[in-house]
Design an enzyme around this catalytic site. Structure first.
Site, PDB file in Angstrom:
ATOM      1  N   HIS A 106       0.835  -1.202   0.000  1.00 56.96           N
ATOM      2  CA  HIS A 106       0.000   0.000   0.000  1.00 56.96           C
ATOM      3  C   HIS A 106       0.877   1.262   0.000  1.00 56.96           C
ATOM      4  CE1 HIS A 106      -3.659   2.295   1.314  1.00 56.96           C
ATOM      5  NE2 HIS A 106      -2.722   3.114   1.755  1.00 56.96           N
ATOM      6  N   GLU A 107       1.867   1.284   0.888  1.00 59.20           N
ATOM      7  CA  GLU A 107       2.729   2.461   0.983  1.00 59.20           C
ATOM      8  C   GLU A 107       3.623   2.600  -0.247  1.00 59.20           C
ATOM      9  OE1 GLU A 107       1.952   4.592   3.185  1.00 59.20           O
ATOM     10  OE2 GLU A 107       0.649   3.187   4.241  1.00 59.20           O
ATOM     11  N   HIS A 110       1.783   4.478  -2.944  1.00 55.63           N
ATOM     12  CA  HIS A 110       1.913   5.922  -2.754  1.00 55.63           C
ATOM     13  C   HIS A 110       3.272   6.404  -3.260  1.00 55.63           C
ATOM     14  CE1 HIS A 110      -1.707   6.558  -0.399  1.00 55.63           C
ATOM     15  NE2 HIS A 110      -1.349   5.671   0.507  1.00 55.63           N
TER      16      HIS A 110
END
Length: 154
Positions: free
Chosen positions: A67-68, A71
């Site tokens: 998820h990170e 980003h």
């Protein structure tokens, strides 16, 4: 798991799932309370909540890292890196990252109601967690005077 092992894991996940290198720092941050991790826009570093590893294991940690990294890579490519952006949602689905993380027991518990304001006219009751001065307020129903009562804690 140490910060160096986390760094190695993030670099490996970045190379395998994104086919791009991770060139910044990944570290644990035990001060994170309500989130699994965060991507720092200015430094491009990633911080991970270590409680997720302790409570849910490495599979949950890998989902948070993916998820990170979504980003991270989208921000560096100057594409939509926020949760609301379609680029982010598509890349997250493509790599199999987690959209939300499991809730962690962060040591905070809800305070029970300790006080009650009682109207002297209509007997309306208002529960409060904090002590307050009843002389400064009136009943919302009948405009009567209030008195403060302390509740017995269970």
């Amino acid at each position: 798991m140490t910060d160096q092992e986390l760094q190695t894991l993030v670099e490996a996940i970045s190379a395998e799932y994104f086919a791009r290198p991770f060139r910044h720092r990944a570290r644990f941050n035990k001060r994170l309370r309500t989130t699994g991790g965060r991507y720092l826009i200015r430094s491009h570093d990633i911080e991970i909540n270590p409680r997720h590893l302790e409570e849910y294991g490495e599979a949950e940690l890998i989902g948070i890292v993916k998820h990170e990294l979504c980003h991270y890579h989208l921000h560096l490519e100057k594409r939509g890196y926020q949760h609301k952006d379609r680029d982010f949602q598509e890349l997250l689905k493509q790599v199999g990252g987690s959209r939300y993380c499991q809730e962690v027991g962060n040591g905070r518990t809800r305070l029970p109601y300790r006080y009650e304001l009682v109207c002297s006219s209509c007997d309306m009751r208002y529960k409060r967690k904090r002590r307050m001065d009843p002389a400064r307020y009136r009943c919302g129903r009948c405009r009567g005077k209030l008195r403060l009562e302390e509740l017995a804690l269970r």
